[in-house]
Design a protein around this motif. Structure first.
Motif, PDB file in Angstrom:
ATOM      1  N   LEU A  11      -6.668  -3.983  -5.924  1.00  0.00           N
ATOM      2  CA  LEU A  11      -6.871  -3.430  -4.888  1.00  0.00           C
ATOM      3  C   LEU A  11      -6.645  -1.725  -5.061  1.00  0.00           C
ATOM      4  O   LEU A  11      -7.346  -0.846  -4.723  1.00  0.00           O
ATOM      5  CB  LEU A  11      -5.803  -3.634  -3.587  1.00  0.00           C
ATOM      6  CG  LEU A  11      -6.017  -2.617  -2.416  1.00  0.00           C
ATOM      7  CD1 LEU A  11      -7.466  -2.839  -1.738  1.00  0.00           C
ATOM      8  CD2 LEU A  11      -4.820  -3.077  -1.347  1.00  0.00           C
ATOM      9  N   MET A  12      -5.425  -1.449  -5.817  1.00  0.00           N
ATOM     10  CA  MET A  12      -5.258  -0.109  -6.119  1.00  0.00           C
ATOM     11  C   MET A  12      -6.161   0.737  -7.253  1.00  0.00           C
ATOM     12  O   MET A  12      -6.184   1.571  -7.505  1.00  0.00           O
ATOM     13  CB  MET A  12      -3.852   0.005  -6.573  1.00  0.00           C
ATOM     14  CG  MET A  12      -2.901  -0.120  -5.321  1.00  0.00           C
ATOM     15  SD  MET A  12      -3.205   0.414  -3.857  1.00  0.00           S
ATOM     16  CE  MET A  12      -2.723   2.081  -3.987  1.00  0.00           C
ATOM     17  N   SER A  13      -6.898  -0.221  -7.891  1.00  0.00           N
ATOM     18  CA  SER A  13      -7.781   0.161  -9.132  1.00  0.00           C
ATOM     19  C   SER A  13      -9.015   0.748  -8.753  1.00  0.00           C
ATOM     20  O   SER A  13      -9.653   1.353  -9.549  1.00  0.00           O
ATOM     21  CB  SER A  13      -7.976  -1.076  -9.899  1.00  0.00           C
ATOM     22  OG  SER A  13      -9.092  -1.921  -9.300  1.00  0.00           O
ATOM     23  N   ASP A  14      -9.453   0.594  -7.672  1.00  0.00           N
ATOM     24  CA  ASP A  14     -10.800   1.168  -7.113  1.00  0.00           C
ATOM     25  C   ASP A  14     -11.695   0.426  -7.833  1.00  0.00           C
ATOM     26  O   ASP A  14     -13.143   1.116  -7.812  1.00  0.00           O
ATOM     27  CB  ASP A  14     -10.778   2.777  -7.433  1.00  0.00           C
ATOM     28  CG  ASP A  14      -9.907   3.599  -6.304  1.00  0.00           C
ATOM     29  OD1 ASP A  14      -9.753   2.930  -5.044  1.00  0.00           O
ATOM     30  OD2 ASP A  14      -9.438   4.697  -6.344  1.00  0.00           O
ATOM     31  N   LYS A  15     -11.657  -0.793  -8.230  1.00  0.00           N
ATOM     32  CA  LYS A  15     -12.935  -1.173  -8.968  1.00  0.00           C
ATOM     33  C   LYS A  15     -13.316  -2.649  -8.139  1.00  0.00           C
ATOM     34  O   LYS A  15     -14.036  -3.080  -8.328  1.00  0.00           O
ATOM     35  CB  LYS A  15     -12.353  -1.862 -10.477  1.00  0.00           C
ATOM     36  CG  LYS A  15     -12.271  -0.694 -11.462  1.00  0.00           C
ATOM     37  CD  LYS A  15     -12.022  -1.414 -12.792  1.00  0.00           C
ATOM     38  CE  LYS A  15     -11.936  -0.325 -13.937  1.00  0.00           C
ATOM     39  NZ  LYS A  15     -11.702  -0.849 -15.163  1.00  0.00           N
ATOM     40  N   TRP A  16     -12.548  -2.766  -6.906  1.00  0.00           N
ATOM     41  CA  TRP A  16     -12.847  -3.976  -6.115  1.00  0.00           C
ATOM     42  C   TRP A  16     -12.975  -3.716  -4.764  1.00  0.00           C
ATOM     43  O   TRP A  16     -12.078  -2.574  -4.269  1.00  0.00           O
ATOM     44  CB  TRP A  16     -11.725  -4.950  -6.351  1.00  0.00           C
ATOM     45  CG  TRP A  16     -11.517  -5.576  -7.750  1.00  0.00           C
ATOM     46  CD1 TRP A  16     -10.683  -4.947  -8.866  1.00  0.00           C
ATOM     47  CD2 TRP A  16     -12.257  -6.629  -8.419  1.00  0.00           C
ATOM     48  NE1 TRP A  16     -11.022  -5.778  -9.813  1.00  0.00           N
ATOM     49  CE2 TRP A  16     -11.792  -6.665  -9.450  1.00  0.00           C
ATOM     50  CE3 TRP A  16     -13.210  -7.368  -7.779  1.00  0.00           C
ATOM     51  CZ2 TRP A  16     -12.280  -7.711 -10.599  1.00  0.00           C
ATOM     52  CZ3 TRP A  16     -13.767  -8.320  -8.774  1.00  0.00           C
ATOM     53  CH2 TRP A  16     -13.244  -8.521  -9.926  1.00  0.00           C
ATOM     54  N   LEU A  17     -13.668  -4.311  -4.002  1.00  0.00           N
ATOM     55  CA  LEU A  17     -13.866  -4.049  -2.623  1.00  0.00           C
ATOM     56  C   LEU A  17     -13.524  -5.368  -1.999  1.00  0.00           C
ATOM     57  O   LEU A  17     -13.780  -6.417  -2.139  1.00  0.00           O
ATOM     58  CB  LEU A  17     -15.262  -3.828  -2.075  1.00  0.00           C
ATOM     59  CG  LEU A  17     -15.681  -3.580  -0.542  1.00  0.00           C
ATOM     60  CD1 LEU A  17     -14.896  -2.275  -0.110  1.00  0.00           C
ATOM     61  CD2 LEU A  17     -17.038  -3.301  -0.592  1.00  0.00           C
ATOM     62  N   PHE A  18     -12.578  -5.202  -1.025  1.00  0.00           N
ATOM     63  CA  PHE A  18     -11.888  -6.514  -0.412  1.00  0.00           C
ATOM     64  C   PHE A  18     -12.369  -6.337   0.863  1.00  0.00           C
ATOM     65  O   PHE A  18     -12.796  -5.543   1.692  1.00  0.00           O
ATOM     66  CB  PHE A  18     -10.306  -6.515  -0.365  1.00  0.00           C
ATOM     67  CG  PHE A  18      -9.863  -6.523  -1.680  1.00  0.00           C
ATOM     68  CD1 PHE A  18      -9.026  -7.578  -2.003  1.00  0.00           C
ATOM     69  CD2 PHE A  18      -9.714  -5.539  -2.518  1.00  0.00           C
ATOM     70  CE1 PHE A  18      -8.465  -7.909  -3.127  1.00  0.00           C
ATOM     71  CE2 PHE A  18      -8.991  -5.716  -3.754  1.00  0.00           C
ATOM     72  CZ  PHE A  18      -8.423  -7.125  -3.985  1.00  0.00           C
ATOM     73  N   GLY A  19     -12.892  -7.801   1.410  1.00  0.00           N
ATOM     74  CA  GLY A  19     -13.468  -8.106   2.647  1.00  0.00           C
ATOM     75  C   GLY A  19     -14.433  -9.017   2.857  1.00  0.00           C
ATOM     76  O   GLY A  19     -15.219  -9.375   1.813  1.00  0.00           O
ATOM     77  N   ARG A  20     -14.420  -9.832   3.637  1.00  0.00           N
ATOM     78  CA  ARG A  20     -15.500 -10.905   3.813  1.00  0.00           C
ATOM     79  C   ARG A  20     -16.715 -10.382   4.077  1.00  0.00           C
ATOM     80  O   ARG A  20     -16.884  -9.423   4.579  1.00  0.00           O
ATOM     81  CB  ARG A  20     -14.968 -11.857   5.330  1.00  0.00           C
ATOM     82  CG  ARG A  20     -13.755 -12.829   5.007  1.00  0.00           C
ATOM     83  CD  ARG A  20     -13.703 -13.499   6.182  1.00  0.00           C
ATOM     84  NE  ARG A  20     -14.673 -14.342   5.985  1.00  0.00           N
ATOM     85  CZ  ARG A  20     -14.547 -15.800   6.672  1.00  0.00           C
ATOM     86  NH1 ARG A  20     -13.885 -15.991   7.598  1.00  0.00           N
ATOM     87  NH2 ARG A  20     -15.773 -16.675   6.674  1.00  0.00           N
ATOM     88  N   GLY A  21     -17.646 -11.056   3.239  1.00  0.00           N
ATOM     89  CA  GLY A  21     -18.818 -10.632   3.230  1.00  0.00           C
ATOM     90  C   GLY A  21     -19.334  -9.353   2.528  1.00  0.00           C
ATOM     91  O   GLY A  21     -20.563  -8.887   2.694  1.00  0.00           O
ATOM     92  N   CYS A  22     -18.437  -8.741   1.653  1.00  0.00           N
ATOM     93  CA  CYS A  22     -18.444  -7.342   1.071  1.00  0.00           C
ATOM     94  C   CYS A  22     -19.556  -7.884  -0.065  1.00  0.00           C
ATOM     95  O   CYS A  22     -20.246  -6.624  -0.536  1.00  0.00           O
ATOM     96  CB  CYS A  22     -17.237  -6.695   0.765  1.00  0.00           C
ATOM     97  SG  CYS A  22     -16.306  -7.828  -0.356  1.00  0.00           S
TER      98      CYS A  22
END
Length: 123
Positions: A11-22
């Protein structure tokens, strides 16, 4: 609720987007609507935008095949010249330098144009 260390680090790396359907059709649809919103704010925008949304991608592409007739009719009726198509299907990267792009599956028709540029959801 506390996140596990690996999830927190991601989450803190700015390499991933969290959330359903993202990384699914909903994410692509959101991108398309955001683009339409941005273009609608341009005073000198010269052109038209046609958004085709088909909810049946796994049904022998019936929606997209049907939409081709609509696109043809619109082209003839309004003398349109289609110059760009955006397909907002997600793609994956196991390695930052090697994208994996899917060009469809059994019963799914998807035209593919690969363009390299700034990293975005649309591969």
């Amino acid at each position: 609720m506390e996140l596990p260390k690996q999830a927190y680090d991601d989450l803190m790396s700015d390499k991933w987007l969290f959330g359903r359907g993202c990384s699914d059709m909903k994410g692509g649809g959101s991108i398309q609507l955001s683009l339409i919103e941005e273009y609608s704010k341009e005073e000198d925008f010269n052109g038209n935008i046609v958004l085709i949304s088909v909810p049946d991608e796994e049904n022998l592409s019936a929606g997209m095949r049907g939409a081709t007739y609509l696109l043809k009719d619109l082209k003839e009726k309004y003398n349109l010249n289609y110059i760009l198509m955006l397909n907002s299907e997600p793609h994956e990267r196991g390695n930052d330098l090697k994208p994996t792009i899917y060009d469809g599956s059994i019963g799914k028709i998807m035209p593919v144009v690969y363009v390299r540029g700034k990293l975005a959801h649309v591969g």
